[in-house]
Write a protein that holds these residues in place. Sequence first.
Motif, PDB file in Angstrom:
ATOM      1  N   ILE A  41     -36.428  21.480 -21.163  1.00  0.00           N
ATOM      2  CA  ILE A  41     -36.355  22.802 -21.802  1.00  0.00           C
ATOM      3  C   ILE A  41     -35.333  22.791 -22.925  1.00  0.00           C
ATOM      4  CG2 ILE A  41     -35.667  25.208 -21.448  1.00  0.00           C
ATOM      5  CD1 ILE A  41     -36.850  24.972 -18.597  1.00  0.00           C
ATOM      6  N   VAL A  42     -34.146  22.233 -22.644  1.00  0.00           N
ATOM      7  CA  VAL A  42     -33.081  22.210 -23.652  1.00  0.00           C
ATOM      8  C   VAL A  42     -33.498  21.383 -24.863  1.00  0.00           C
ATOM      9  CG1 VAL A  42     -30.718  21.465 -24.146  1.00  0.00           C
ATOM     10  CG2 VAL A  42     -31.240  22.599 -21.979  1.00  0.00           C
ATOM     11  N   SER A  43     -34.071  20.221 -24.646  1.00  0.00           N
ATOM     12  CA  SER A  43     -34.412  19.341 -25.762  1.00  0.00           C
ATOM     13  C   SER A  43     -35.526  19.905 -26.632  1.00  0.00           C
ATOM     14  CB  SER A  43     -34.824  17.952 -25.233  1.00  0.00           C
ATOM     15  OG  SER A  43     -35.990  18.051 -24.436  1.00  0.00           O
ATOM     16  N   SER A  44     -36.434  20.676 -26.049  1.00  0.00           N
ATOM     17  CA  SER A  44     -37.567  21.199 -26.814  1.00  0.00           C
ATOM     18  C   SER A  44     -37.306  22.563 -27.424  1.00  0.00           C
ATOM     19  CB  SER A  44     -38.810  21.282 -25.922  1.00  0.00           C
ATOM     20  OG  SER A  44     -38.606  22.213 -24.868  1.00  0.00           O
ATOM     21  N   GLU A  45     -36.261  23.264 -26.974  1.00  0.00           N
ATOM     22  CA  GLU A  45     -36.076  24.646 -27.425  1.00  0.00           C
ATOM     23  C   GLU A  45     -34.639  24.912 -27.899  1.00  0.00           C
ATOM     24  OE1 GLU A  45     -37.497  27.392 -24.523  1.00  0.00           O
ATOM     25  OE2 GLU A  45     -39.293  26.222 -24.113  1.00  0.00           O
ATOM     26  N   LEU A  46     -33.998  23.909 -28.525  1.00  0.00           N
ATOM     27  CA  LEU A  46     -32.614  24.077 -28.976  1.00  0.00           C
ATOM     28  C   LEU A  46     -32.467  25.214 -29.973  1.00  0.00           C
ATOM     29  CD1 LEU A  46     -31.058  20.531 -29.455  1.00  0.00           C
ATOM     30  CD2 LEU A  46     -30.300  22.337 -27.909  1.00  0.00           C
ATOM     31  N   GLY A  47     -33.488  25.438 -30.796  1.00  0.00           N
ATOM     32  CA  GLY A  47     -33.378  26.465 -31.823  1.00  0.00           C
ATOM     33  C   GLY A  47     -33.671  27.857 -31.328  1.00  0.00           C
ATOM     34  N   GLN A  48     -33.976  28.020 -30.040  1.00  0.00           N
ATOM     35  CA  GLN A  48     -34.275  29.325 -29.484  1.00  0.00           C
ATOM     36  C   GLN A  48     -33.107  29.801 -28.621  1.00  0.00           C
ATOM     37  OE1 GLN A  48     -38.268  29.509 -27.819  1.00  0.00           O
ATOM     38  NE2 GLN A  48     -38.943  27.860 -29.159  1.00  0.00           N
ATOM     39  N   ASP A  49     -33.357  30.869 -27.895  1.00  0.00           N
ATOM     40  CA  ASP A  49     -32.292  31.467 -27.082  1.00  0.00           C
ATOM     41  C   ASP A  49     -32.113  30.659 -25.802  1.00  0.00           C
ATOM     42  OD1 ASP A  49     -30.407  33.118 -26.024  1.00  0.00           O
ATOM     43  OD2 ASP A  49     -31.820  34.643 -25.348  1.00  0.00           O
ATOM     44  N   VAL A  50     -31.447  29.513 -25.921  1.00  0.00           N
ATOM     45  CA  VAL A  50     -31.243  28.631 -24.770  1.00  0.00           C
ATOM     46  C   VAL A  50     -29.869  28.919 -24.175  1.00  0.00           C
ATOM     47  CG1 VAL A  50     -31.062  26.255 -23.982  1.00  0.00           C
ATOM     48  CG2 VAL A  50     -32.727  26.847 -25.727  1.00  0.00           C
ATOM     49  N   SER A  51     -29.852  29.390 -22.952  1.00  0.00           N
ATOM     50  CA  SER A  51     -28.596  29.643 -22.238  1.00  0.00           C
ATOM     51  C   SER A  51     -28.825  29.327 -20.773  1.00  0.00           C
ATOM     52  CB  SER A  51     -28.170  31.100 -22.399  1.00  0.00           C
ATOM     53  OG  SER A  51     -29.098  31.963 -21.764  1.00  0.00           O
ATOM     54  N   VAL A  52     -27.753  29.284 -20.004  1.00  0.00           N
ATOM     55  CA  VAL A  52     -27.887  29.009 -18.568  1.00  0.00           C
ATOM     56  C   VAL A  52     -28.799  30.050 -17.923  1.00  0.00           C
ATOM     57  CG1 VAL A  52     -26.668  28.856 -16.371  1.00  0.00           C
ATOM     58  CG2 VAL A  52     -25.636  27.881 -18.440  1.00  0.00           C
ATOM     59  N   LYS A  53     -28.659  31.322 -18.319  1.00  0.00           N
ATOM     60  CA  LYS A  53     -29.461  32.382 -17.716  1.00  0.00           C
ATOM     61  C   LYS A  53     -30.940  32.240 -18.059  1.00  0.00           C
ATOM     62  CE  LYS A  53     -29.910  37.364 -17.154  1.00  0.00           C
ATOM     63  NZ  LYS A  53     -31.376  37.263 -17.129  1.00  0.00           N
ATOM     64  N   ILE A  86     -26.181  22.908  -8.997  1.00  0.00           N
ATOM     65  CA  ILE A  86     -27.086  21.755  -8.845  1.00  0.00           C
ATOM     66  C   ILE A  86     -26.899  20.795 -10.009  1.00  0.00           C
ATOM     67  CG2 ILE A  86     -29.504  21.040  -8.950  1.00  0.00           C
ATOM     68  CD1 ILE A  86     -30.239  23.466  -7.339  1.00  0.00           C
ATOM     69  N   TYR A  87     -26.897  21.350 -11.241  1.00  0.00           N
ATOM     70  CA  TYR A  87     -26.820  20.482 -12.419  1.00  0.00           C
ATOM     71  C   TYR A  87     -25.504  19.708 -12.448  1.00  0.00           C
ATOM     72  CZ  TYR A  87     -27.815  18.772 -17.046  1.00  0.00           C
ATOM     73  OH  TYR A  87     -28.086  17.939 -18.104  1.00  0.00           O
ATOM     74  N   LYS A  88     -24.406  20.410 -12.141  1.00  0.00           N
ATOM     75  CA  LYS A  88     -23.088  19.750 -12.158  1.00  0.00           C
ATOM     76  C   LYS A  88     -23.019  18.668 -11.076  1.00  0.00           C
ATOM     77  CE  LYS A  88     -18.761  19.372 -13.512  1.00  0.00           C
ATOM     78  NZ  LYS A  88     -17.771  20.441 -13.419  1.00  0.00           N
ATOM     79  N   ALA A  89     -23.581  18.973  -9.893  1.00  0.00           N
ATOM     80  CA  ALA A  89     -23.540  18.014  -8.789  1.00  0.00           C
ATOM     81  C   ALA A  89     -24.369  16.771  -9.093  1.00  0.00           C
ATOM     82  CB  ALA A  89     -24.027  18.678  -7.501  1.00  0.00           C
ATOM     83  N   GLU A  90     -25.502  16.959  -9.770  1.00  0.00           N
ATOM     84  CA  GLU A  90     -26.402  15.839 -10.044  1.00  0.00           C
ATOM     85  C   GLU A  90     -25.973  15.007 -11.240  1.00  0.00           C
ATOM     86  OE1 GLU A  90     -29.507  14.851  -8.354  1.00  0.00           O
ATOM     87  OE2 GLU A  90     -28.314  15.926  -6.862  1.00  0.00           O
ATOM     88  N   THR A  91     -25.353  15.646 -12.243  1.00  0.00           N
ATOM     89  CA  THR A  91     -25.062  14.943 -13.497  1.00  0.00           C
ATOM     90  C   THR A  91     -23.567  14.765 -13.763  1.00  0.00           C
ATOM     91  OG1 THR A  91     -25.008  16.966 -14.841  1.00  0.00           O
ATOM     92  CG2 THR A  91     -27.159  15.932 -14.497  1.00  0.00           C
ATOM     93  N   GLY A  92     -22.706  15.550 -13.088  1.00  0.00           N
ATOM     94  CA  GLY A  92     -21.282  15.494 -13.359  1.00  0.00           C
ATOM     95  C   GLY A  92     -20.862  16.270 -14.592  1.00  0.00           C
ATOM     96  N   GLU A  93     -21.816  16.939 -15.250  1.00  0.00           N
ATOM     97  CA  GLU A  93     -21.558  17.713 -16.459  1.00  0.00           C
ATOM     98  C   GLU A  93     -22.072  19.127 -16.244  1.00  0.00           C
ATOM     99  OE1 GLU A  93     -22.382  17.193 -21.255  1.00  0.00           O
ATOM    100  OE2 GLU A  93     -23.888  16.503 -19.837  1.00  0.00           O
ATOM    101  N   SER A  94     -21.312  20.124 -16.695  1.00  0.00           N
ATOM    102  CA  SER A  94     -21.787  21.498 -16.534  1.00  0.00           C
ATOM    103  C   SER A  94     -22.979  21.724 -17.455  1.00  0.00           C
ATOM    104  CB  SER A  94     -20.686  22.508 -16.848  1.00  0.00           C
ATOM    105  OG  SER A  94     -20.482  22.613 -18.236  1.00  0.00           O
ATOM    106  N   LEU A  95     -23.861  22.631 -17.050  1.00  0.00           N
ATOM    107  CA  LEU A  95     -25.058  22.899 -17.849  1.00  0.00           C
ATOM    108  C   LEU A  95     -24.691  23.475 -19.209  1.00  0.00           C
ATOM    109  CD1 LEU A  95     -28.053  23.024 -18.268  1.00  0.00           C
ATOM    110  CD2 LEU A  95     -28.166  25.092 -16.862  1.00  0.00           C
ATOM    111  N   GLY A  96     -23.674  24.361 -19.245  1.00  0.00           N
ATOM    112  CA  GLY A  96     -23.233  24.917 -20.522  1.00  0.00           C
ATOM    113  C   GLY A  96     -22.745  23.842 -21.474  1.00  0.00           C
ATOM    114  N   ASP A  97     -21.975  22.882 -20.939  1.00  0.00           N
ATOM    115  CA  ASP A  97     -21.489  21.777 -21.763  1.00  0.00           C
ATOM    116  C   ASP A  97     -22.627  20.897 -22.252  1.00  0.00           C
ATOM    117  OD1 ASP A  97     -18.920  22.641 -21.491  1.00  0.00           O
ATOM    118  OD2 ASP A  97     -18.356  21.209 -19.928  1.00  0.00           O
ATOM    119  N   TYR A  98     -23.642  20.722 -21.401  1.00  0.00           N
ATOM    120  CA  TYR A  98     -24.792  19.899 -21.795  1.00  0.00           C
ATOM    121  C   TYR A  98     -25.543  20.542 -22.959  1.00  0.00           C
ATOM    122  CZ  TYR A  98     -29.402  17.733 -21.662  1.00  0.00           C
ATOM    123  OH  TYR A  98     -30.572  17.106 -22.004  1.00  0.00           O
ATOM    124  N   ILE A  99     -25.729  21.869 -22.900  1.00  0.00           N
ATOM    125  CA  ILE A  99     -26.424  22.575 -23.981  1.00  0.00           C
ATOM    126  C   ILE A  99     -25.656  22.414 -25.292  1.00  0.00           C
ATOM    127  CG2 ILE A  99     -27.150  24.841 -24.812  1.00  0.00           C
ATOM    128  CD1 ILE A  99     -27.570  25.635 -21.848  1.00  0.00           C
TER     129      ILE A  99
END
Length: 547
Positions: free
Chosen positions: A455-467, A483-496
């Motif tokens: 979702i993040v990679s395909s929709e960066l130019g749109q309203d992409v947020s954790v919510k 879940i995302y932090k536990a699986e990747t070690g990076e927060s979802l907000g930081d990843y975006i």
Amino acid sequence: MIEILLVDDESYVTESLAQTIPWRELQVEQVYQADSAAKALGLLEEQSVDIVVTDIRMPVTDGLRLIEEIAKRWPHIRCILLTGHSDFEYAKRAIQLQAFDYILKPVNDEEFIASLSNAIESLKDEWSETEKYHQLLHNRKADFTVLRSSLMHDLLLGRKLLNKTITEKMEQYEIRLKVDEPAVMILVQMGNHFRAMDHNSAALMEYAVGNIAEEVFGGEFDVWHGKAPHDCLAIIAQMKEAYHQSIRMRKDYEAARRALLEQHAHVLQKHVSNYLKGGISLAITGWFAFPEELPGAYRAGLGAMLLQSDDERSIAFLEDRASAPGSGEAHIKSLECLYKPPTLIHLLESKQWEAARAKIGDVFAQLEQARASREHLYELFLSVTNAFMYMAHKQGHFIAEIDQAGMDFLLDRSIVHSIDKLRTWSLGMLEKLEKELSANDKFTKSYIVKQVQEIVSSELGQDVSVKTIADRVYLHPVYLSKIYKAETGESLGDYIIRMRMERAHYLLKSTNKKIYEITLELGYQNPQYFSKMFKKFYGMTPNEFRD
């Protein structure tokens, strides 16, 4: 590109501006000139002007009256006023009329360019917001189709939701049905002409049939249609309050209600035949309490479809079948074990596989003791498949992915020819379901992470947020973040943010796009904020990086 109109009764002022300002650098494509308010209004009626620059003091109609008229007829146009030092009261009036800016005469080119640039940026921000709004509306409508379908599947297959939750979801998805009000369901089986089509074409035809049904029934009924789990179309209808009030006191109320349904059913078949060139058969349930009795009505409707002839234009009313000898209570009581809590759906949801096997075994034992009719076998088959489909649907699977033979009972009815054959099939399907979903448990979280990253990679130019991402994957934002932090070690907000910055790095290095263009492409509205985020991430501003 921007189009500008310059208005001043002293034509040398507009000529000077037209000749000396670097319009192309400001992305202005066309500059029009007028020496009166009347000529300006005439040009505005003919051309797509974005910004008007007008003098205040002009004969006949002054600049204030001109921008007042523009505000009424073309509210999207930005207006800039040219005023002398002695016209301060005019300037105050201009602000009240929501003029974008005013500039003192004689005009300073740098001041003029700065004011014009601000107006242009303001327009671009507005256009961007408008485009974003329309895109959101489009996405919202597209998402509604998926969300409505998911809700209908859950309710048809017996998922228990609070009435408050159902009401909220229907309001969000613009479904006009009401909780705790009587409803009727029409199941539509597509004829051979449609079955011969490829999947996408058949889906389009089903959607078209649903839309035709909305038009046919829409005068007297609120309608919700969608693809049902068992390869047919479901149309749920509730009588509109105004029409209901007009007939409810009639002595022949039930007969009138049925006659209306029958009339509309024939019109639906006729329209489908005329416009889509194919036949459909219909099974119309009795009236039931929505949504409490919806799963039972759905099973009964499917049973009626199984018993229908092969006539592609047949219409079956379940109330006729219910009044036939040998139907009714005896039929329900013979399968009492099936509906006694805990239900099969509950056992599957809680992964109580052995208890589910035991329940299925008990039901078949009860059927063997009684004289099982074809209707008994159909009802058992439909109840078991409902539970299997619900569980698979909840885990993001199609049942055909688990059972390669599929469960197209409307085309292949051999499964329900005998108790032994149905028992073998039911226990075999349960074993496949257990194996698939147990193995799937350990992949669920990684699958969610994969979904999020796509979702993040395909929709960066749109309203992409954790919510917004959480809404797309049907999870609470806090739970998704964990879940995302536990699986990747990076927060979802930081990843975006990281994905946006990496994309910005590429665009700055590999393209000639301007900073504001990259800002918009990455979904930011403010270039200054984008620059701040870029500097925080890379230690330098976008301009410094590009240099």
